[in-house]
Design a protein around this motif. Structure first.
Motif, PDB file in Angstrom:
ATOM      1  N   GLY A  90      63.320  55.270  29.013  1.00 55.03           N
ATOM      2  CA  GLY A  90      62.765  55.601  27.711  1.00 55.03           C
ATOM      3  C   GLY A  90      62.492  54.366  26.882  1.00 55.03           C
ATOM      4  N   LEU A  91      62.137  54.608  25.636  1.00 53.49           N
ATOM      5  CA  LEU A  91      61.745  53.544  24.718  1.00 53.49           C
ATOM      6  C   LEU A  91      62.557  53.652  23.438  1.00 53.49           C
ATOM      7  CD1 LEU A  91      59.697  51.261  24.013  1.00 53.49           C
ATOM      8  CD2 LEU A  91      58.187  53.063  23.148  1.00 53.49           C
ATOM      9  N   VAL A  92      63.254  52.570  23.079  1.00 53.95           N
ATOM     10  CA  VAL A  92      63.975  52.515  21.802  1.00 53.95           C
ATOM     11  C   VAL A  92      62.996  52.198  20.691  1.00 53.95           C
ATOM     12  CG1 VAL A  92      65.780  51.339  20.471  1.00 53.95           C
ATOM     13  CG2 VAL A  92      66.119  51.784  22.922  1.00 53.95           C
ATOM     14  N   GLY A  93      62.141  51.161  20.929  1.00 53.97           N
ATOM     15  CA  GLY A  93      61.172  50.820  19.898  1.00 53.97           C
ATOM     16  C   GLY A  93      60.478  49.509  20.145  1.00 53.97           C
ATOM     17  N   PHE A 101      80.534  46.064  29.120  1.00 58.07           N
ATOM     18  CA  PHE A 101      80.098  47.353  28.619  1.00 58.07           C
ATOM     19  C   PHE A 101      80.934  47.647  27.382  1.00 58.07           C
ATOM     20  CE2 PHE A 101      78.470  47.699  32.905  1.00 58.07           C
ATOM     21  CZ  PHE A 101      77.250  48.334  32.688  1.00 58.07           C
ATOM     22  N   VAL A 102      80.260  47.950  26.287  1.00 61.78           N
ATOM     23  CA  VAL A 102      80.915  48.099  24.989  1.00 61.78           C
ATOM     24  C   VAL A 102      80.730  49.530  24.484  1.00 61.78           C
ATOM     25  CG1 VAL A 102      80.954  47.250  22.611  1.00 61.78           C
ATOM     26  CG2 VAL A 102      80.438  45.681  24.484  1.00 61.78           C
ATOM     27  N   ALA A 103      81.837  50.135  24.065  1.00 63.01           N
ATOM     28  CA  ALA A 103      81.757  51.457  23.446  1.00 63.01           C
ATOM     29  C   ALA A 103      81.037  51.329  22.114  1.00 63.01           C
ATOM     30  CB  ALA A 103      83.160  52.019  23.240  1.00 63.01           C
ATOM     31  N   PRO A 104      80.218  52.313  21.758  1.00 62.21           N
ATOM     32  CA  PRO A 104      79.466  52.225  20.496  1.00 62.21           C
ATOM     33  C   PRO A 104      80.344  51.912  19.287  1.00 62.21           C
ATOM     34  CG  PRO A 104      78.612  54.024  21.798  1.00 62.21           C
ATOM     35  CD  PRO A 104      79.834  53.517  22.521  1.00 62.21           C
ATOM     36  N   GLU A 105      81.555  52.455  19.248  1.00 64.07           N
ATOM     37  CA  GLU A 105      82.418  52.212  18.083  1.00 64.07           C
ATOM     38  C   GLU A 105      82.948  50.784  18.023  1.00 64.07           C
ATOM     39  OE1 GLU A 105      84.979  54.306  21.246  1.00 64.07           O
ATOM     40  OE2 GLU A 105      82.957  54.536  20.456  1.00 64.07           O
ATOM     41  N   HIS A 124      71.168  40.058  13.537  1.00 64.85           N
ATOM     42  CA  HIS A 124      70.681  41.237  12.809  1.00 64.85           C
ATOM     43  C   HIS A 124      69.704  42.060  13.649  1.00 64.85           C
ATOM     44  CE1 HIS A 124      68.542  43.650   9.834  1.00 64.85           C
ATOM     45  NE2 HIS A 124      67.436  43.065  10.221  1.00 64.85           N
ATOM     46  N   THR A 125      68.779  41.414  14.344  1.00 55.68           N
ATOM     47  CA  THR A 125      67.745  42.146  15.077  1.00 55.68           C
ATOM     48  C   THR A 125      68.310  42.865  16.304  1.00 55.68           C
ATOM     49  OG1 THR A 125      67.125  40.130  16.254  1.00 55.68           O
ATOM     50  CG2 THR A 125      65.881  40.673  14.252  1.00 55.68           C
ATOM     51  N   GLN A 126      69.351  42.320  16.925  1.00 58.50           N
ATOM     52  CA  GLN A 126      70.014  43.016  18.032  1.00 58.50           C
ATOM     53  C   GLN A 126      70.774  44.234  17.507  1.00 58.50           C
ATOM     54  OE1 GLN A 126      69.989  42.287  21.471  1.00 58.50           O
ATOM     55  NE2 GLN A 126      68.358  40.878  20.927  1.00 58.50           N
ATOM     56  N   ARG A 127      71.436  44.044  16.389  1.00 62.46           N
ATOM     57  CA  ARG A 127      72.176  45.151  15.774  1.00 62.46           C
ATOM     58  C   ARG A 127      71.210  46.282  15.400  1.00 62.46           C
ATOM     59  NH1 ARG A 127      77.263  44.751  14.586  1.00 62.46           N
ATOM     60  NH2 ARG A 127      77.308  42.483  14.414  1.00 62.46           N
ATOM     61  N   LEU A 128      70.017  45.916  14.925  1.00 63.21           N
ATOM     62  CA  LEU A 128      69.012  46.911  14.553  1.00 63.21           C
ATOM     63  C   LEU A 128      68.591  47.744  15.769  1.00 63.21           C
ATOM     64  CD1 LEU A 128      67.157  47.948  12.245  1.00 63.21           C
ATOM     65  CD2 LEU A 128      65.489  46.243  12.992  1.00 63.21           C
ATOM     66  N   ARG A 129      68.330  47.094  16.896  1.00 62.81           N
ATOM     67  CA  ARG A 129      67.958  47.818  18.118  1.00 62.81           C
ATOM     68  C   ARG A 129      69.062  48.767  18.553  1.00 62.81           C
ATOM     69  NH1 ARG A 129      65.701  42.479  21.264  1.00 62.81           N
ATOM     70  NH2 ARG A 129      64.529  41.786  19.456  1.00 62.81           N
ATOM     71  N   LEU A 130      70.302  48.294  18.499  1.00 64.88           N
ATOM     72  CA  LEU A 130      71.431  49.144  18.882  1.00 64.88           C
ATOM     73  C   LEU A 130      71.587  50.324  17.923  1.00 64.88           C
ATOM     74  CD1 LEU A 130      73.835  46.282  19.900  1.00 64.88           C
ATOM     75  CD2 LEU A 130      72.963  48.073  21.423  1.00 64.88           C
ATOM     76  N   THR A 131      71.406  50.075  16.635  1.00 68.59           N
ATOM     77  CA  THR A 131      71.470  51.159  15.651  1.00 68.59           C
ATOM     78  C   THR A 131      70.403  52.200  15.938  1.00 68.59           C
ATOM     79  OG1 THR A 131      72.379  49.706  13.959  1.00 68.59           O
ATOM     80  CG2 THR A 131      71.262  51.709  13.184  1.00 68.59           C
ATOM     81  N   HIS A 132      69.189  51.763  16.197  1.00 72.65           N
ATOM     82  CA  HIS A 132      68.105  52.707  16.498  1.00 72.65           C
ATOM     83  C   HIS A 132      68.417  53.505  17.755  1.00 72.65           C
ATOM     84  CE1 HIS A 132      65.156  50.088  14.013  1.00 72.65           C
ATOM     85  NE2 HIS A 132      65.835  50.918  13.257  1.00 72.65           N
ATOM     86  N   TYR A 133      68.957  52.857  18.769  1.00 68.96           N
ATOM     87  CA  TYR A 133      69.328  53.570  19.995  1.00 68.96           C
ATOM     88  C   TYR A 133      70.392  54.624  19.698  1.00 68.96           C
ATOM     89  CZ  TYR A 133      71.712  54.690  24.294  1.00 68.96           C
ATOM     90  OH  TYR A 133      72.314  55.376  25.315  1.00 68.96           O
ATOM     91  N   GLU A 189      71.090  56.152  17.016  1.00 67.83           N
ATOM     92  CA  GLU A 189      70.650  57.228  16.113  1.00 67.83           C
ATOM     93  C   GLU A 189      70.021  58.392  16.863  1.00 67.83           C
ATOM     94  OE1 GLU A 189      69.653  54.640  12.079  1.00 67.83           O
ATOM     95  OE2 GLU A 189      68.020  55.131  13.461  1.00 67.83           O
ATOM     96  N   ASN A 190      69.774  58.225  18.158  1.00 68.73           N
ATOM     97  CA  ASN A 190      69.136  59.291  18.958  1.00 68.73           C
ATOM     98  C   ASN A 190      67.879  59.819  18.275  1.00 68.73           C
ATOM     99  OD1 ASN A 190      71.019  59.379  21.172  1.00 68.73           O
ATOM    100  ND2 ASN A 190      72.463  60.286  19.722  1.00 68.73           N
ATOM    101  N   ARG A 191      67.011  58.910  17.901  1.00 67.32           N
ATOM    102  CA  ARG A 191      65.779  59.253  17.195  1.00 67.32           C
ATOM    103  C   ARG A 191      64.885  60.144  18.044  1.00 67.32           C
ATOM    104  NH1 ARG A 191      63.373  55.059  13.727  1.00 67.32           N
ATOM    105  NH2 ARG A 191      65.077  54.283  12.497  1.00 67.32           N
ATOM    106  N   ALA A 192      64.077  60.966  17.381  1.00 64.43           N
ATOM    107  CA  ALA A 192      63.127  61.824  18.078  1.00 64.43           C
ATOM    108  C   ALA A 192      61.988  61.005  18.708  1.00 64.43           C
ATOM    109  CB  ALA A 192      62.557  62.870  17.127  1.00 64.43           C
ATOM    110  N   GLY A 193      61.696  59.869  18.095  1.00 70.02           N
ATOM    111  CA  GLY A 193      60.635  58.998  18.598  1.00 70.02           C
ATOM    112  C   GLY A 193      61.068  57.540  18.491  1.00 70.02           C
TER     113      GLY A 193
END
Length: 156
Positions: free
Chosen positions: A77-80, A124-128, A137-146, A148-152
Motif C-alpha cells: 500500500g501507500l502511506v503518502g 522492530f518497534v511497537a507503535p507505543e 520530524h519528517t520520519q515521525r510524520l510518516r509514522l503518524t500517518h501510517y 492513523e489508518n487513513r482512508a487514503g
C-alpha cells in the motif's frame, strides 16, 4: 558521508538537487515497525533511498529495504507522498536536496535481518515505543500517518 536535515529552518542551505526517493513502513506479524538507526545522522528512520534510472518507485522501496535490512518485502500500500519544500537535506559533499519521498507499506516475504553500512541498529518497534526514539520530524510524520489508518494516502 554526513547528513544534516532541516525543517522550516531559515538557516537551511538552498537546495541544489531534487532527488526521487522511496521508503517503506515494514511491519512484522505483531504489528511492530522496522526502524534503522542511520549512520549518517544518528536518527532512527524507515528504510528507504534514492530511485535508480530504469527502476519503478515501488521497486526502489523493495531494493532499499533489502539493501539496508536484509529483508525481502512486497509492497502492500501507500502511506503518502512527502514533497514539502521546507524539508532540506544537506550532505557533507555539498549536495543539498529538497525532499521528494513516496512512502509505501510493505510485508516481509523472506530474508533475514542484517545491518548494512548505512545503519548501526535495526529493530522492530511497537507503535507505543516510537515517541521515545530520536526521529527527524519528517520520519515521525510518516509514522503518524501510517498509524492513523487513513482512508487514503497523505498527499503533501
Amino acid at each position: 558521508m554526513a547528513r544534516t536535515e532541516y525543517y522550516d529552518d531559515p538557516a537551511a542551505p538552498m537546495p541544489n538537487r531534487l532527488v526521487v526517493a522511496a521508503s517503506a513502513v515494514v511491519t512484522d506479524v505483531d504489528g511492530r515497525i522496522l526502524l534503522q538507526r542511520r549512520t549518517d545522522n544518528g536518527f532512527y528512520a524507515l528504510p528507504g533511498g534514492t530511485m535508480d534510472l530504469g527502476e519503478s518507485l515501488p521497486a526502489t522501496a523493495v531494493r532499499e529495504v533489502r539493501e539496508e535490512t536484509g529483508l525481502d518485502v512486497e509492497i502492500t500500500g501507500l502511506v503518502g507522498t512527502y514533497t514539502d519544500p521546507r524539508h532540506i537535506i544537506a550532505y557533507s559533499d555539498g549536495e543539498v536536496r529538497q525532499q521528494f519521498n513516496v512512502c509505501f507499506t510493505a510485508r516481509i516475504t523472506g530474508g533475514s535481518l542484517q545491518l548494512s553500512n548505512e545503519s548501526t541498529d535495526l529493530r522492530f518497534v511497537a507503535p507505543e515505543d516510537i515517541p521515545g526514539l530520536p526521529l527527524h520530524h519528517t520520519q515521525r510524520l510518516r509514522l503518524t500517518h501510517y498509524l492513523e489508518n487513513r482512508a487514503g494516502p497523505y498527499l503533501g
